[in-house]
Scaffold this motif. Structure first.
Motif, PDB file in Angstrom:
ATOM      1  N   ALA A   1      42.436  29.660  38.472  1.00  0.00           N
ATOM      2  CA  ALA A   1      43.037  28.489  39.103  1.00  0.00           C
ATOM      3  C   ALA A   1      43.118  27.361  38.087  1.00  0.00           C
ATOM      4  O   ALA A   1      42.180  27.118  37.325  1.00  0.00           O
ATOM      5  CB  ALA A   1      42.188  28.062  40.290  1.00  0.00           C
ATOM      6  N   VAL A   2      44.241  26.714  38.017  1.00  0.00           N
ATOM      7  CA  VAL A   2      44.386  25.573  37.119  1.00  0.00           C
ATOM      8  C   VAL A   2      44.060  24.317  37.905  1.00  0.00           C
ATOM      9  O   VAL A   2      44.700  24.017  38.916  1.00  0.00           O
ATOM     10  CB  VAL A   2      45.811  25.503  36.550  1.00  0.00           C
ATOM     11  CG1 VAL A   2      45.958  24.283  35.670  1.00  0.00           C
ATOM     12  CG2 VAL A   2      46.108  26.775  35.768  1.00  0.00           C
ATOM     13  N   ASP A   3      43.016  23.621  37.447  1.00  0.00           N
ATOM     14  CA  ASP A   3      42.581  22.447  38.185  1.00  0.00           C
ATOM     15  C   ASP A   3      43.410  21.252  37.740  1.00  0.00           C
ATOM     16  O   ASP A   3      42.983  20.453  36.918  1.00  0.00           O
ATOM     17  CB  ASP A   3      41.090  22.222  37.949  1.00  0.00           C
ATOM     18  CG  ASP A   3      40.607  20.982  38.674  1.00  0.00           C
ATOM     19  OD1 ASP A   3      41.324  20.519  39.579  1.00  0.00           O
ATOM     20  OD2 ASP A   3      39.519  20.502  38.331  1.00  0.00           O
TER      21      ASP A   3
ATOM     22  N   ALA B   1      35.575  30.562  48.094  1.00  0.00           N
ATOM     23  CA  ALA B   1      36.037  31.943  47.946  1.00  0.00           C
ATOM     24  C   ALA B   1      37.545  32.035  48.150  1.00  0.00           C
ATOM     25  O   ALA B   1      38.187  32.965  47.658  1.00  0.00           O
ATOM     26  CB  ALA B   1      35.311  32.845  48.936  1.00  0.00           C
ATOM     27  N   GLN B   2      38.112  31.047  48.881  1.00  0.00           N
ATOM     28  CA  GLN B   2      39.538  31.147  49.208  1.00  0.00           C
ATOM     29  C   GLN B   2      40.452  30.432  48.222  1.00  0.00           C
ATOM     30  O   GLN B   2      41.614  30.772  48.110  1.00  0.00           O
ATOM     31  CB  GLN B   2      39.820  30.564  50.609  1.00  0.00           C
ATOM     32  CG  GLN B   2      39.435  31.478  51.767  1.00  0.00           C
ATOM     33  CD  GLN B   2      37.945  31.467  52.015  1.00  0.00           C
ATOM     34  OE1 GLN B   2      37.301  30.422  51.911  1.00  0.00           O
ATOM     35  NE2 GLN B   2      37.381  32.627  52.320  1.00  0.00           N
TER      36      GLN B   2
ATOM     37  N   ASP C   1      45.576  33.152  44.441  1.00  0.00           N
ATOM     38  CA  ASP C   1      46.688  34.101  44.533  1.00  0.00           C
ATOM     39  C   ASP C   1      46.148  35.527  44.466  1.00  0.00           C
ATOM     40  O   ASP C   1      44.949  35.755  44.296  1.00  0.00           O
ATOM     41  CB  ASP C   1      47.730  33.830  43.449  1.00  0.00           C
ATOM     42  CG  ASP C   1      47.144  33.939  42.058  1.00  0.00           C
ATOM     43  OD1 ASP C   1      45.942  34.274  41.947  1.00  0.00           O
ATOM     44  OD2 ASP C   1      47.863  33.674  41.085  1.00  0.00           O
ATOM     45  N   LEU C   2      47.046  36.488  44.607  1.00  0.00           N
ATOM     46  CA  LEU C   2      46.625  37.892  44.654  1.00  0.00           C
ATOM     47  C   LEU C   2      45.877  38.285  43.388  1.00  0.00           C
ATOM     48  O   LEU C   2      44.850  38.953  43.432  1.00  0.00           O
ATOM     49  CB  LEU C   2      47.859  38.785  44.859  1.00  0.00           C
ATOM     50  CG  LEU C   2      47.533  40.272  44.989  1.00  0.00           C
ATOM     51  CD1 LEU C   2      46.733  40.523  46.259  1.00  0.00           C
ATOM     52  CD2 LEU C   2      48.803  41.103  44.972  1.00  0.00           C
TER      53      LEU C   2
ATOM     54  N   HIS D   1      41.060  40.063  40.711  1.00  0.00           N
ATOM     55  CA  HIS D   1      40.136  39.872  39.598  1.00  0.00           C
ATOM     56  C   HIS D   1      38.705  39.654  40.103  1.00  0.00           C
ATOM     57  O   HIS D   1      37.758  40.206  39.559  1.00  0.00           O
ATOM     58  CB  HIS D   1      40.581  38.686  38.741  1.00  0.00           C
ATOM     59  CG  HIS D   1      39.825  38.587  37.456  1.00  0.00           C
ATOM     60  ND1 HIS D   1      40.011  39.477  36.426  1.00  0.00           N
ATOM     61  CD2 HIS D   1      38.864  37.730  37.050  1.00  0.00           C
ATOM     62  CE1 HIS D   1      39.205  39.161  35.434  1.00  0.00           C
ATOM     63  NE2 HIS D   1      38.496  38.108  35.785  1.00  0.00           N
ATOM     64  N   GLU D   2      38.563  38.861  41.145  1.00  0.00           N
ATOM     65  CA  GLU D   2      37.218  38.612  41.677  1.00  0.00           C
ATOM     66  C   GLU D   2      36.614  39.885  42.240  1.00  0.00           C
ATOM     67  O   GLU D   2      35.410  40.126  42.103  1.00  0.00           O
ATOM     68  CB  GLU D   2      37.271  37.505  42.737  1.00  0.00           C
ATOM     69  CG  GLU D   2      37.504  36.143  42.107  1.00  0.00           C
ATOM     70  CD  GLU D   2      37.185  35.006  43.046  1.00  0.00           C
ATOM     71  OE1 GLU D   2      36.972  35.274  44.241  1.00  0.00           O
ATOM     72  OE2 GLU D   2      37.158  33.856  42.563  1.00  0.00           O
ATOM     73  N   THR D   3      37.452  40.703  42.890  1.00  0.00           N
ATOM     74  CA  THR D   3      36.944  41.970  43.411  1.00  0.00           C
ATOM     75  C   THR D   3      36.497  42.874  42.272  1.00  0.00           C
ATOM     76  O   THR D   3      35.440  43.512  42.331  1.00  0.00           O
ATOM     77  CB  THR D   3      38.041  42.686  44.229  1.00  0.00           C
ATOM     78  OG1 THR D   3      38.564  41.763  45.168  1.00  0.00           O
ATOM     79  CG2 THR D   3      37.491  43.905  44.937  1.00  0.00           C
ATOM     80  N   ILE D   4      37.288  42.897  41.199  1.00  0.00           N
ATOM     81  CA  ILE D   4      36.934  43.732  40.042  1.00  0.00           C
ATOM     82  C   ILE D   4      35.596  43.279  39.469  1.00  0.00           C
ATOM     83  O   ILE D   4      34.718  44.090  39.171  1.00  0.00           O
ATOM     84  CB  ILE D   4      38.040  43.626  38.961  1.00  0.00           C
ATOM     85  CG1 ILE D   4      39.350  44.207  39.483  1.00  0.00           C
ATOM     86  CG2 ILE D   4      37.602  44.273  37.675  1.00  0.00           C
ATOM     87  CD1 ILE D   4      39.486  45.692  39.382  1.00  0.00           C
ATOM     88  N   ILE D   5      35.426  41.961  39.354  1.00  0.00           N
ATOM     89  CA  ILE D   5      34.171  41.446  38.787  1.00  0.00           C
ATOM     90  C   ILE D   5      33.002  41.815  39.696  1.00  0.00           C
ATOM     91  O   ILE D   5      31.939  42.240  39.232  1.00  0.00           O
ATOM     92  CB  ILE D   5      34.260  39.926  38.583  1.00  0.00           C
ATOM     93  CG1 ILE D   5      35.172  39.658  37.392  1.00  0.00           C
ATOM     94  CG2 ILE D   5      32.885  39.320  38.352  1.00  0.00           C
ATOM     95  CD1 ILE D   5      35.305  38.215  37.035  1.00  0.00           C
TER      96      ILE D   5
END
Lengths: 164, 732
Positions: free
Chosen positions: B200-202, B251-252, B271-272, B277-281
């Protein structure tokens, strides 16, 4: 012309097309020295950049740390430069290790010196803290290290100074 | 091919993978320990607002609150202009003590990611993960092929210790290692930006904050709405800048909150790419899901053992293959030699044939029969040299041949040469079977199937002449059998039996010669009961093999030898005086050993077949049920190991001793004894018993028939039991 020189504050050694258009008389070589504390973590990401008198982002001077996905942790800089169109490839180097010193020389247009601009430094370390604007130093001849002033930050920066 | 696909990455990446695995296991267990130390409030119990309020009351200049994947909460702040970090009780918001990230964990993490070598190290780690993935997939396919189909993938494995270790550990760790490797590859590619990680770009808040006076965080509606379990990170407004707000990562997604109104100014959902990526980690680290971390950690721990055992297997296989000079590749050879061999003696003949054909100007490729290729680009003829194992079965290097022949799409002239011993009924049975299968597939025969008796060099030379005529090349096959490397052993004890029944039999014990020089070996070569010892009688070229009744850990090499009429080796052994020397070598026989576990074992033998069975009982220290059925002639003349067996029965190593003597009134054979005990044996088989048969061919046939009858009511047959490794034979 001024705008180009100011936006691309470059290390003098870097070959960049814009440099060819920058007459030496209108810009000054400034050496930035940032010494980090021995905080004992992974290499620190740093962004050194200029803001104007109102605190608005002006231009990037130097970035330490190559992985763009971590740049979001250099928060003020990342937010500010969202409007900056220039690429930072040429002014990005390796991250700076614990206790190490980063010394770089950049060209800053004369028009920006003693004109209310400030040098800011954002720092961040993985699994550590993000320090947006850890250092704020007025870009004035008087504040230059010639007069022996070094500032320290609250986070990772033990001392920051610049010589003109 | 598959095996190469498994062994090559294994050999090249073994150290890399071992290092990744050990560090990975450390990190997995580290995260489990972290998780076990963290209190995790139930969903709905604590809001981010309450926690933020509690922390800010303690530290007015709090910078950030982070909730780690393991559920612990860390707050960073400034106090008197000095940076601080503390662990926070997620339930109460109270301080748990200063947060000091472990240097060890950080170093191990960096070792795991990049071997402390920056981008080059990242690439190396990624290649290690890729090699691991190839190993997992090819390993699973090899395992399936070895055990006979996916349905049999959980069957007990057989083989030497390193093979069993490699199979069993590999099977246990397969899922964990595959998951680690696959997600590791993904993360490495994401590090280099090849795959998106959706960071995410802050950017600054889209809507400008109101800039009013700040409310305490506990009163901010947007924070009250977020449960602690959703929190990733909450960044507080900086210093006294009223234009700055809160930045909330959940988380969202990521949102900005007005510090004065408590309203969410904007929210960017993940985004997807970010979700993936989070699931992979999560799948790679197991953080936050401690059973997964445990699975991954344990699987990773097996990797160095797998690498070691795999290396040993590879080395042994390589050392066992004969060295062939100028072996041409399969696709460029004009002549293919395929070898079916159990103990590599047939390979010696193949080497001689290879050399003679090469000398005659042919381009020759030699390989095990199991390596039959689906097609050969330039081959003009195929020559098959094969031994026969046991009762007409395929030898080890030819077990897959028939299956591969079914799939083969090529046809060329072929000659089959069988190796065997004419004194056995199924002399060269397998060679004939192979020839018949080839004929059935329409392969023209260069020659009829020839047979070589007892490794006869004359037979082999004669076949060479015939083959030479058939292919128009003059072949002189002068085969000299290579003498195996032997160890000198000294007879240390002899117990004699059977003099009365005209069947002289002896239990012979051998030890290393006592007065060995400095350079001589001090320990026996490694062997277990059930392995074979090859003994070369003086002047003999061919070894005779005997089943071992002891293990090398017993300190003696013990065999049971019956004197054969006219037998060169048995005669020599029976004449041997204490202190007399033999030249011997070990041939492992891993398929004839009790399987692991506590299931009962039914041991069946006759005559000298008792040898290895007595060895198994002697080493039955864990007292698993062992039932011995043994047949002899007369209790007073040839009851081999009689006293020892009574002792084993008394101390619990032997559950039941059943004997059958043929030369006593009302006596019978061991198979009769089995038939009489049918009910008890059925019961044992139903409890998973394993049957081990050792002895002469006639007895083994009788026992097999008796067992087929015994198994019938259970709806089982011998073939099934054999395929499960529960009916094993050592027949001579």
């Amino acid at each position: 012309m001024n705008k180009i020189v100011a936006t691309l504050g470059l290390a003098a050694t870097l070959a960049f097309p814009a440099l060819a258009f920058a007459p030496a008389a209108e810009a000054r070589s400034v050496t930035l020295t940032t010494q980090l504390r021995p905080y004992g973590g992974n290499g620190a990401y740093l962004a050194i950049y200029l803001v104007d008198a109102q605190g608005r982002f002006h231009s990037t001077l130097r970035v330490a740390g190559g992985k763009a996905k971590y740049h979001t942790h250099l928060r003020d800089w990342a937010r500010g430069r969202a409007t900056e169109t220039a690429r930072i490839d040429g002014i990005t180097g390796a991250s700076v290790g614990s206790g190490q010193t980063l010394r770089v020389t950049v060209d800053i247009a004369d028009a920006l010196i003693d004109a209310g601009y400030q040098i800011k430094v954002d720092t961040a370390v993985e699994d550590g803290r993000d320090n947006p604007g850890e250092i704020t130093a007025p870009l004035t001849s008087a504040a230059s290290a010639a007069s022996g002033r070094a500032v320290s930050g609250r986070g990772y920066v033990a001392s920051f100074k610049f010589d003109m | 091919m598959l095996r190469r696909l498994h062994s090559l990455p294994g050999l090249f990446a073994a150290l890399l993978i071992a290092a990744l695995a050990v560090t990975g296991a450390f990190l997995a267990f580290d995260s489990i320990i972290e998780r076990s130390g963290a209190t995790v409030p139930a969903t709905g119990q604590v809001t981010v607002a309450a926690l933020a309020e509690a922390v800010q009351l303690r530290h007015p200049e709090v910078e950030r609150i982070v909730r780690t994947a393991s559920g612990s909460v860390i707050a960073t702040y400034f106090e008197a202009d000095l940076p601080g970090a503390e662990r926070v009780d997620p339930l109460t918001g109270q301080a748990l003590g200063p947060h000091q990230p472990s240097n060890l964990t950080r170093t191990i993490t960096n070792l795991h990611r990049s071997f402390l070598m920056g981008d080059a190290g990242h690439v190396a780690a990624g290649l290690g993960a890729a090699a691991m993935l190839v190993l997992c997939i090819s390993g699973a396919m090899l395992l399936m092929a070895r055990l006979g189909g996916w349905g049999a993938i959980l069957r007990p494995s057989r083989g030497t210790l390193s093979q069993r270790l490699h199979c069993e550990l590999g099977r246990f760790a397969l899922i964990g290692l595959t998951l680690s490797a696959l997600t590791g590859c993904w993360m490495c590619l994401a590090t280099f930006g090849v795959l998106p990680d959706g960071t995410a770009v802050d950017a600054a808040a889209l809507v400008q904050p109101s800039g009013g006076a700040r409310l305490p965080p506990g009163q901010l509606a947007a924070l009250q709405a977020v449960d602690l379990s959703e929190l990733r990170e909450l960044t507080f407004p900086y210093g006294s800048d009223l234009a700055d707000g809160y930045t909330l990562t959940t988380a969202q997604g990521l949102g900005h909150i007005d510090a004065a109104t408590g309203q969410m100014l904007d929210f960017t959902p993940n985004d997807l790419a970010r979700q993936v990526h989070e699931t992979i980690i999560m799948l790679h680290t197991g953080r936050g899901v401690w059973p997964l971390a445990l699975l991954l950690g344990l699987a990773a721990l097996t990797a160095p053992v797998l690498a070691g055992a795999g290396g040993v297997i590879w080395w042994r296989r390589r050392a066992a293959l004969p060295k062939i000079r100028q072996n041409v590749g399969a696709q460029s050879a004009d002549t293919i030699i395929l070898v079916g061999s159990e103990g590599n003696s047939t390979w010696g003949f193949a080497v001689t044939l290879h050399a003679a054909l090469t000398k005659a100007g042919h381009r020759v490729h030699a390989a095990p029969m199991n390596s039959l290729a689906p097609r050969y680009a330039k081959a003009e003829r195929l020559l098959i040299l094969t031994a026969t194992y046991g009762d007409g079965d395929a030898p080890a290097s030819a077990r897959l041949f028939q299956q591969r022949l079914e799939r083969s799409g090529t046809v060329m002239p072929v000659a089959v040469l069988g190796f065997g011993d004419r004194s056995f009924p199924q002399f060269c049975g397998f060679a004939e079977e192979v020839a018949a299968a080839l004929r059935a597939k329409g392969w023209p025969m260069l020659l009829d199937t020839w047979l070589v008796d007892r490794q006869s060099a004359q037979d082999f030379a004669a076949w060479g002449d015939a083959l030479g005529n058939a292919i128009g090349t003059s072949l002189a096959l002068a085969h000299v059998a290579a003498r195996p490397r032997t160890t000198a052993l000294e007879l240390s004890g002899r117990v004699e039996y059977g003099a009365e029944s005209q069947t002289p039999t002896a239990i012979l014990s051998f030890v290393l010669p006592a007065a060995g020089g400095f350079w001589q070996r001090r320990t026996l070569p490694r062997f277990e009961a059930g392995d074979l010892v090859g003994i070369l009688a003086p002047g003999a070229d061919l070894p005779r093999f005997y089943s071992l009744a002891s293990a090398s850990t017993d300190g003696v090499l013990e065999i049971c030898v019956r004197k054969q009429p006219g037998g060169v080796c048995s005669g020599f052994l029976h004449e041997l005086q204490p202190g007399g020397r033999i030249e011997a070598f070990i041939r492992p026989n891993p398929s004839f050993r009790p399987g692991r576990g506590k299931a009962p074992v039914i041991l069946i033998g006759a005559g000298t077949g008792i040898g290895p069975l007595a060895g198994f009982i002697r080493h039955n220290a864990r007292h698993r049920p062992m039932h011995l059925y043994w047949g002899g002639r007369h209790p007073s003349s040839d009851f081999l190991y009689g006293p020892q067996l009574s002792q084993y029965a008394a101390d619990g190593r032997l559950t039941r001793l059943n004997t059958a003597f043929s030369r006593v009134p009302g006596g019978g054979y061991v198979q009769d004894r089995l038939a009489a005990d049918a009910a008890a044996l059925r019961d044992l088989v139903q409890h998973g018993a394993q049957v081990m048969v050792c002895g002469g061919r006639d007895m083994a046939g009788g026992v097999a028939r008796a067992f087929a009858t015994i198994l019938q009511p259970l709806g089982l047959d011998l073939a099934t039991l054999k395929s499960e490794g529960r009916y094993r034979e050592d027949i001579y």
